[in-house]
Design a protein around this motif. Structure first.
Motif, PDB file in Angstrom:
ATOM      1  N   TYR A  51       0.839  -1.203   0.000  1.00 17.33           N
ATOM      2  CA  TYR A  51       0.000   0.000   0.000  1.00 17.33           C
ATOM      3  C   TYR A  51       0.872   1.250   0.000  1.00 17.33           C
ATOM      4  CZ  TYR A  51      -3.167   3.670   1.519  1.00 17.33           C
ATOM      5  OH  TYR A  51      -3.872   4.856   1.609  1.00 17.33           O
ATOM      6  N   ASN A  52       1.903   1.249   0.839  1.00 24.97           N
ATOM      7  CA  ASN A  52       2.806   2.407   0.898  1.00 24.97           C
ATOM      8  C   ASN A  52       3.513   2.624  -0.437  1.00 24.97           C
ATOM      9  OD1 ASN A  52       2.064   2.766   3.536  1.00 24.97           O
ATOM     10  ND2 ASN A  52       3.940   1.932   4.433  1.00 24.97           N
ATOM     11  N   GLU A  53       3.878   1.522  -1.077  1.00 19.73           N
ATOM     12  CA  GLU A  53       4.518   1.617  -2.393  1.00 19.73           C
ATOM     13  C   GLU A  53       3.530   2.136  -3.444  1.00 19.73           C
ATOM     14  OE1 GLU A  53       7.721   0.912  -3.592  1.00 19.73           O
ATOM     15  OE2 GLU A  53       8.275   0.956  -1.475  1.00 19.73           O
ATOM     16  N   ALA A  54       2.287   1.693  -3.342  1.00 15.68           N
ATOM     17  CA  ALA A  54       1.260   2.134  -4.289  1.00 15.68           C
ATOM     18  C   ALA A  54       1.004   3.632  -4.165  1.00 15.68           C
ATOM     19  CB  ALA A  54      -0.041   1.367  -4.041  1.00 15.68           C
ATOM     20  N   VAL A  55       0.946   4.117  -2.924  1.00 14.79           N
ATOM     21  CA  VAL A  55       0.750   5.558  -2.678  1.00 14.79           C
ATOM     22  C   VAL A  55       1.931   6.343  -3.237  1.00 14.79           C
ATOM     23  CG1 VAL A  55       0.588   7.330  -0.890  1.00 14.79           C
ATOM     24  CG2 VAL A  55      -0.727   5.215  -0.662  1.00 14.79           C
ATOM     25  N   LYS A  56       3.127   5.803  -2.997  1.00 17.85           N
ATOM     26  CA  LYS A  56       4.342   6.449  -3.489  1.00 17.85           C
ATOM     27  C   LYS A  56       4.343   6.510  -5.023  1.00 17.85           C
ATOM     28  CE  LYS A  56       8.050   4.956  -1.464  1.00 17.85           C
ATOM     29  NZ  LYS A  56       9.255   4.119  -1.196  1.00 17.85           N
ATOM     30  N   ALA A  57       3.770   5.488  -5.637  1.00 15.56           N
ATOM     31  CA  ALA A  57       3.721   5.417  -7.107  1.00 15.56           C
ATOM     32  C   ALA A  57       2.511   6.153  -7.682  1.00 15.56           C
ATOM     33  CB  ALA A  57       3.704   3.961  -7.553  1.00 15.56           C
ATOM     34  N   LYS A  58       1.802   6.909  -6.828  1.00 14.11           N
ATOM     35  CA  LYS A  58       0.660   7.740  -7.241  1.00 14.11           C
ATOM     36  C   LYS A  58      -0.579   6.938  -7.685  1.00 14.11           C
ATOM     37  CE  LYS A  58       3.303  11.441  -6.849  1.00 14.11           C
ATOM     38  NZ  LYS A  58       3.181  12.356  -5.700  1.00 14.11           N
ATOM     39  N   TYR A  59      -0.703   5.721  -7.145  1.00 11.36           N
ATOM     40  CA  TYR A  59      -1.916   4.939  -7.429  1.00 11.36           C
ATOM     41  C   TYR A  59      -3.090   5.560  -6.666  1.00 11.36           C
ATOM     42  CZ  TYR A  59       0.355   0.890  -9.657  1.00 11.36           C
ATOM     43  OH  TYR A  59       1.018   0.058 -10.526  1.00 11.36           O
ATOM     44  N   LYS A  60      -4.235   5.598  -7.301  1.00 13.75           N
ATOM     45  CA  LYS A  60      -5.436   6.121  -6.653  1.00 13.75           C
ATOM     46  C   LYS A  60      -6.629   5.212  -6.929  1.00 13.75           C
ATOM     47  CE  LYS A  60      -4.128  11.001  -6.586  1.00 13.75           C
ATOM     48  NZ  LYS A  60      -4.491  12.395  -6.999  1.00 13.75           N
ATOM     49  N   LEU A  61      -7.532   5.162  -5.959  1.00 15.03           N
ATOM     50  CA  LEU A  61      -8.725   4.337  -6.110  1.00 15.03           C
ATOM     51  C   LEU A  61      -9.694   4.945  -7.112  1.00 15.03           C
ATOM     52  CD1 LEU A  61      -9.496   3.472  -2.385  1.00 15.03           C
ATOM     53  CD2 LEU A  61      -8.904   1.807  -4.145  1.00 15.03           C
ATOM     54  N   THR A  62     -10.317   4.085  -7.884  1.00 15.70           N
ATOM     55  CA  THR A  62     -11.376   4.547  -8.781  1.00 15.70           C
ATOM     56  C   THR A  62     -12.685   4.570  -7.992  1.00 15.70           C
ATOM     57  OG1 THR A  62     -11.967   2.309  -9.489  1.00 15.70           O
ATOM     58  CG2 THR A  62     -10.229   3.434 -10.726  1.00 15.70           C
TER      59      THR A  62
END
Length: 418
Positions: A146-157
């Motif tokens: 999750y922390n990596e996803a946030v860092k990679a600018k992933y966002k929920l649809t």
């Protein structure tokens, strides 16, 4: 005696007081009117409810103040309260089968070998120990991803947010207010949890595509033997000289008369099979209690020792597709059989073993990538807290096997009505 008199006198005094204080019949005040306010019963019930909630809240509050941090990942604390839901997830999955394990195997499902899906967990540990390690590993993995996803600018649809709410609603369905309080969960809390998981899963799927691509599939299956896994598919009619009742463990042996009768029946079926168009329907609509029909398979290496000795199996392996054996009585296994060879060279077992080998190799590649990634994050495990946790006892008294059964029935009824 004096004590009895005092109690009786006291009762009379209270009765006199109650009578004298009662409103006169010609009073203008109406009984039960708005001027009376809530009755005593309402006050008592309300007070009881408040007391119950206070007791539960105090219990939860005390737990909150305990130093119950289990994990700390990149500065974020994960406490035992946070662990209640993942523990409940595992316990509610295995608890319904526990009674069967205790009845048939004489041991609880928690004390059997590890049955989970985490390939990094030692398969030799008990299910309780293995599931505990699985939970720690999963919570660590999801926090890091999750922390990596946030860092990679992933966002929920919007659809993913809706899915998280739907998962949360389903997770608490059937649970009472008290059960949710004891499990330290709510629809709102779980929605946040599932939002994080969905984002982490999307990031994981993207990373896994890359780790999967590093696997050489030919190398992964090079040790899978096609010869050993040659599969034989068969159809057969049979009966056994003795059988064991799975529910009671009682062994039943056939009488000589029954053996003779069932053998005669198999010989009749063998005669019918020579001209029958469908081998599977030789018994017709009238099923015989002693003789049964089944289909099955075995591989070159593993054989079929439940039904046939090596000598008899050797004869069966030589049969051509569509060929039907005579009636075979195997004294070593106690089975009498009539067998039809359906496919003497099936690739199903080999193909399945290849798929498993490739899947295992891809999982290993992902595990190695994750292990390297986790080293880049600050992860601290508090074993002193986690060691006291015994899976199989944490939430099973809060949500019992009976509760889960009722919830499943209600869910099934709801699905049917829809």
């Amino acid at each position: 005696m004096n004590a009895s008199k005092k109690i009786m006198n006291q009762g009379k005094k209270e009765e006199t007081i109650s009578t004298s204080s009662a409103p006169k019949t010609n009073s203008k005040v109406k009984l039960g009117g708005a001027s009376d306010g809530p009755g005593m019963k309402t006050y008592v019930l309300g007070g009881f409810c408040v007391a119950l909630i206070l007791i539960l809240c105090i219990g939860v509050g005390i737990q909150q103040f305990k130093p119950s941090t289990v994990l700390k990942i990149d500065g974020e604390k994960i406490t035992m309260d946070d662990m209640m839901y993942p523990i409940y997830e595992r316990e509610s999955k295995y608890l319904p089968s526990n009674e069967i394990y205790e009845s048939y195997l004489g041991t609880s499902i928690w004390d059997t070998g590890y049955m989970g899906t985490d390939s990094t967990v030692d398969s030799n540990v008990t299910n309780a120990e293995g599931l505990k390690q699985e939970i720690i590993n999963a919570e660590t993995e999801y926090a890091v991803l999750y922390n990596e996803a946030v860092k990679a600018k992933y966002k929920l649809t919007k659809d993913e947010e809706k899915d998280a709410r739907s998962q949360a609603k389903k997770a608490v369905k059937g649970l009472s207010f008290v059960q949710k309080l004891q499990l330290n969960i709510s629809e709102k809390k779980l929605s946040k949890r599932f939002e994080k998981r969905i984002l982490a899963d999307r990031y994981k799927a993207d990373q896994k595509k890359m780790t999967d691509a590093t696997v050489n599939e030919k190398d992964a299956i090079k040790n899978v033997s096609k010869k050993d896994l040659r599969q034989y598919d068969v159809q057969y009619y049979s009966f056994a000289k003795k059988s064991t009742d799975s529910s009671t463990g009682t062994e039943t042996k056939l009488t000589d008369k029954q053996i003779k009768e069932y053998t005669k029946k198999l010989n009749e079926l063998a005669a019918k099979a020579k001209t029958a168009k469908d081998f599977t329907k030789l018994l017709g609509s009238k099923k015989e209690s002693g003789v049964t029909y089944n289909s099955g398979n075995f591989t070159e290496k593993e054989g079929w020792s439940t039904y046939l000795s090596d000598a008899n199996l050797k004869k069966i392996k030589k049969m051509k597709n569509g060929e039907i054996s005579g009636v075979i009585t195997d004294s070593s296994t106690g089975y009498t059989m009539l067998i039809k060879m359906v496919n003497n060279n099936s690739n199903k077992s080999y193909d399945s073993a290849c798929d498993e080998a490739i899947t295992s190799a891809k999982q290993t590649a992902y595990n190695e990538w994750l292990a390297k990634l986790e080293k880049k994050h600050q992860i601290k495990k508090y074993d002193s807290v986690w060691n006291d946790v015994k899976i199989g006892t944490v939430t099973t008294s809060i949500v019992t096997a009976d509760d889960l059964s009722k919830m499943a029935e209600a869910d099934s009824s709801s699905s049917k009505s829809k």
